[in-house]
Design a protein around this motif. Structure first.
Motif, mmCIF file in Angstrom:
data_model
loop_
_atom_site.group_PDB
_atom_site.id
_atom_site.type_symbol
_atom_site.label_atom_id
_atom_site.label_comp_id
_atom_site.label_asym_id
_atom_site.label_seq_id
_atom_site.Cartn_x
_atom_site.Cartn_y
_atom_site.Cartn_z
ATOM 1 N N CYS A 156 0.854 -1.160 -0.093
ATOM 2 C CA CYS A 156 -0.008 0.003 -0.116
ATOM 3 C C CYS A 156 0.818 1.271 0.136
ATOM 4 O O CYS A 156 1.956 1.423 0.630
ATOM 5 C CB CYS A 156 -0.923 -0.013 1.161
ATOM 6 S SG CYS A 156 -1.940 -1.429 1.523
ATOM 7 N N LEU A 157 0.485 2.192 -0.826
ATOM 8 C CA LEU A 157 1.076 3.486 -0.865
ATOM 9 C C LEU A 157 0.052 4.432 -0.195
ATOM 10 O O LEU A 157 -0.700 4.866 -0.504
ATOM 11 C CB LEU A 157 1.337 4.092 -2.267
ATOM 12 C CG LEU A 157 2.188 2.802 -3.012
ATOM 13 C CD1 LEU A 157 2.102 3.527 -4.362
ATOM 14 C CD2 LEU A 157 3.708 2.497 -2.583
ATOM 15 N N LEU A 158 0.570 4.978 0.938
ATOM 16 C CA LEU A 158 -0.492 5.925 1.819
ATOM 17 C C LEU A 158 0.318 7.415 1.752
ATOM 18 O O LEU A 158 1.491 7.703 1.651
ATOM 19 C CB LEU A 158 -0.148 5.734 3.257
ATOM 20 C CG LEU A 158 -0.873 6.687 3.978
ATOM 21 C CD1 LEU A 158 -2.347 6.766 3.697
ATOM 22 C CD2 LEU A 158 -0.744 6.225 5.772
ATOM 23 N N GLU A 159 -0.463 8.252 0.716
ATOM 24 C CA GLU A 159 0.064 9.544 0.020
ATOM 25 C C GLU A 159 -0.723 10.781 0.959
ATOM 26 O O GLU A 159 -2.154 10.713 1.000
ATOM 27 C CB GLU A 159 -0.583 9.427 -1.326
ATOM 28 C CG GLU A 159 0.414 8.167 -1.789
ATOM 29 C CD GLU A 159 -0.138 8.100 -3.426
ATOM 30 O OE1 GLU A 159 0.793 7.701 -4.260
ATOM 31 O OE2 GLU A 159 -1.242 8.193 -3.612
ATOM 32 N N TYR A 160 0.106 11.633 1.244
ATOM 33 C CA TYR A 160 -0.560 12.787 1.827
ATOM 34 C C TYR A 160 0.444 13.973 1.670
ATOM 35 O O TYR A 160 1.526 13.930 2.237
ATOM 36 C CB TYR A 160 -0.835 12.706 3.438
ATOM 37 C CG TYR A 160 -1.261 14.074 4.060
ATOM 38 C CD1 TYR A 160 -2.512 14.793 3.592
ATOM 39 C CD2 TYR A 160 -0.748 14.387 5.098
ATOM 40 C CE1 TYR A 160 -2.991 15.746 4.269
ATOM 41 C CE2 TYR A 160 -1.236 15.470 5.914
ATOM 42 C CZ TYR A 160 -2.156 16.274 5.390
ATOM 43 O OH TYR A 160 -2.503 17.444 5.920
ATOM 44 N N ALA A 161 0.025 14.936 1.323
ATOM 45 C CA ALA A 161 0.873 16.467 1.120
ATOM 46 C C ALA A 161 2.144 16.084 0.492
ATOM 47 O O ALA A 161 3.251 16.790 1.032
ATOM 48 C CB ALA A 161 1.274 17.072 2.631
ATOM 49 N N GLY A 162 2.277 15.354 -0.628
ATOM 50 C CA GLY A 162 3.578 15.198 -1.315
ATOM 51 C C GLY A 162 4.331 14.272 -0.752
ATOM 52 O O GLY A 162 5.326 13.684 -1.391
ATOM 53 N N ARG A 163 3.695 13.474 0.191
ATOM 54 C CA ARG A 163 4.660 12.463 0.876
ATOM 55 C C ARG A 163 4.065 11.139 0.728
ATOM 56 O O ARG A 163 2.933 10.789 0.546
ATOM 57 C CB ARG A 163 5.126 12.599 2.432
ATOM 58 C CG ARG A 163 5.707 13.760 2.851
ATOM 59 C CD ARG A 163 7.145 13.987 2.387
ATOM 60 N NE ARG A 163 7.813 14.974 3.047
ATOM 61 C CZ ARG A 163 9.135 15.147 2.800
ATOM 62 N NH1 ARG A 163 9.767 14.348 2.273
ATOM 63 N NH2 ARG A 163 9.650 16.252 3.270
ATOM 64 N N THR A 164 4.878 9.924 0.563
ATOM 65 C CA THR A 164 4.357 8.592 0.327
ATOM 66 C C THR A 164 5.163 7.578 1.572
ATOM 67 O O THR A 164 6.230 7.808 1.488
ATOM 68 C CB THR A 164 4.595 7.987 -0.803
ATOM 69 O OG1 THR A 164 4.306 8.951 -1.898
ATOM 70 C CG2 THR A 164 4.205 6.530 -1.290
ATOM 71 N N ILE A 165 4.183 6.953 2.061
ATOM 72 C CA ILE A 165 4.623 5.842 2.974
ATOM 73 C C ILE A 165 4.241 4.543 2.296
ATOM 74 O O ILE A 165 3.169 4.281 2.122
ATOM 75 C CB ILE A 165 4.144 6.017 4.455
ATOM 76 C CG1 ILE A 165 4.401 7.521 4.929
ATOM 77 C CG2 ILE A 165 4.637 4.784 5.289
ATOM 78 C CD1 ILE A 165 3.550 7.612 6.400
ATOM 79 N N VAL A 166 5.232 3.732 2.305
ATOM 80 C CA VAL A 166 4.990 2.325 1.642
ATOM 81 C C VAL A 166 4.779 1.188 2.742
ATOM 82 O O VAL A 166 5.864 1.265 3.437
ATOM 83 C CB VAL A 166 6.111 1.990 0.632
ATOM 84 C CG1 VAL A 166 5.978 0.594 -0.096
ATOM 85 C CG2 VAL A 166 6.659 3.062 -0.329
ATOM 86 N N LEU A 167 3.610 0.658 2.872
ATOM 87 C CA LEU A 167 3.264 -0.364 3.767
ATOM 88 C C LEU A 167 3.331 -1.800 3.139
ATOM 89 O O LEU A 167 2.648 -1.829 2.110
ATOM 90 C CB LEU A 167 2.015 -0.173 4.318
ATOM 91 C CG LEU A 167 1.874 1.190 4.986
ATOM 92 C CD1 LEU A 167 0.636 1.635 5.488
ATOM 93 C CD2 LEU A 167 3.021 1.450 6.063
#
Length: 428
Positions: free
Chosen positions: A265-276
């Motif tokens: 999963c790619l959690l995206e917010y405010a130009g940032r991405t966290i990969v889970l």
């Protein structure tokens, strides 16, 4: 003669009493030993003797190594993703008062050898992804509850279960009993994967949440294909096997098949991405890469798959997601996690295409050493990380706010929020 018989009877009664006391003492010592040394076995015995199971009891499955795949689940009422369905409504219903402050707040909880991630999303919605510790390890259930209760939360909007391994589901029964969950994303696997998984499915099937004066059944969705969960200004894109390629996962399936149903999963917010990643591995990573799901991704934080297994987080996947920070969730274990091979890949990683951010991994966080790892993304894109135990890797990094702080013969060095990044000369 009568007096002698009375004396013999008295001796026999004393001997019987002493024997019974000795048996009781031995049983108490045995139970205490099992309780402290093998808590899962204790829970299983308690359940067997009629105690109420809470999802933290013994699983007939061997824990973290038994992952991947997905078989037939008799979970009627669960919906299936078709690869393009939008699963979020962005309406903001179910928000916990006081949580909507525009900051994404994620905690990778230190649960020992296992996985648990709790996130308060920027619009106030909440998400729990997995909750377990390996078979035979001390319970970390209260650590998870402490994180959740710290926000005053009674209801959680999203529950994501990446796969059915014990080290990812051990506490779900207890958490489903304590909190209300609205939507539950889960693998499509056989119902009898383990005793703990069976109990978890039963708890999911009976889960309800409060909507006004009504009790509404929680919605159940299988992690199949590509789908998006989204809210106000954030989204999470999830990718798994398509309907036609989704494996049939049974109790007897190989570990790597059980693990491979973990969605990425790619959690995206405010130009940032966290990969889970759950316990993704060498089986599903190439499959998803081949679908083009990670083309043109420039992510920031990677939750390393499968506790740092050598068969997960391949070089091609690292190249595709292009992260600068990594988090590994693990504890004391017999698997060698995180493995030297995985740590070598992280240490040797460099950007395939220079893009002006840090070239490689700036920091690698380990829950076994750093405790809970708290990740924050503010509305302006500022990324912050704060560790529970260690402070040496805490930082705050502004987004797209660079300043030339020095010029040398090597080129101009760029700093973002006080962190030295790539040089202009190197990036050219």
């Amino acid at each position: 003669m009568a007096g002698g018989k009375r004396a013999d009877n008295k001796k026999r009664r004393v001997a019987i009493a002493v024997t019974l006391i000795a048996i009781v003492v031995v049983l108490v010592i045995a139970l205490l030993t099992v309780y402290f040394v093998r808590p899962q076995l204790y829970d299983a015995l308690r359940d067997l003797l009629g105690g109420k199971g809470d999802g933290s009891g013994n699983q007939g499955n061997d824990g973290s190594s038994q992952n991947d795949g997905s078989g037939n689940q008799d979970n009627d009422g669960s919906s299936q993703n078709d690869g393009s369905g939008n699963q979020g409504d962005g309406s903001g219903d179910g928000l916990t008062p006081g949580l909507s402050d525009g900051t994404l707040n994620m905690t990778v909880v230190d649960v020992g050898q296992g996985d648990c991630i709790f996130t308060v999303l920027p619009d106030g919605k909440t998400m729990l992804m997995d909750a377990g510790t390996e078979l035979g390890k001390a319970s970390r259930e209260e650590d998870i509850k402490q994180v959740i209760d710290g926000f005053g939360i009674k209801a959680i909007d999203y529950l994501f279960i990446t796969h059915s391994d014990y080290d990812h589901i051990r506490y779900l029964g207890a958490l489903l009993a304590k909190y209300e969950f609205k939507k539950i994303y889960m693998p499509r696997v056989a119902r009898d994967m383990s005793a703990t998984w069976t109990k978890t499915v039963e708890a999911i099937e009976s889960e309800t949440y409060t909507d006004g004066d009504a009790k509404v059944p929680a919605e159940r969705i299988y992690n199949i294909g590509a789908y998006t969960v989204e809210g106000e200004a954030w989204r999470m894109r999830c990718f798994s096997y398509s309907e036609e390629d989704y494996p049939s996962v049974k109790k007897s399936s190989a570990a790597h098949i059980k693990n491979a149903v973990s969605p990425i999963c790619l959690l995206e917010y405010a130009g940032r991405t966290i990969v889970l990643t759950g316990d993704s591995n060498e089986r599903n990573e190439p499959y998803l890469l081949g679908k083009g799901y990670f083309d043109d991704i420039d992510a920031d934080v990677l939750k390393v798959a499968h506790h740092g297994s050598r068969t997960s987080t391949c070089d091609e996947f690292l190249d595709a997601v292009d992260c600068e920070y990594a988090v590994i969730s693990y504890g004391d274990n017999d698997y060698g996690h995180p493995t030297p091979e995985l740590m070598g890949r992280l240490d040797g990683y460099t950007d395939v295409k220079p893009d002006g951010d840090y070239d490689g991994f700036k920091y690698v966080y380990e829950t076994a050493k750093d405790g809970n790892v708290n990740i924050y993304v503010d509305g302006d894109g500022t990324l912050r990380v704060d560790c529970e135990i260690s402070d040496g890797k805490d930082f705050s990094e502004a987004y797209a706010s660079v300043a030339i702080v020095s010029v040398t013969g090597d080129g101009a060095h760029i700093t973002v929020s006080g962190m030295r990044r790539r040089s202009v000369a190197d990036a050219a």
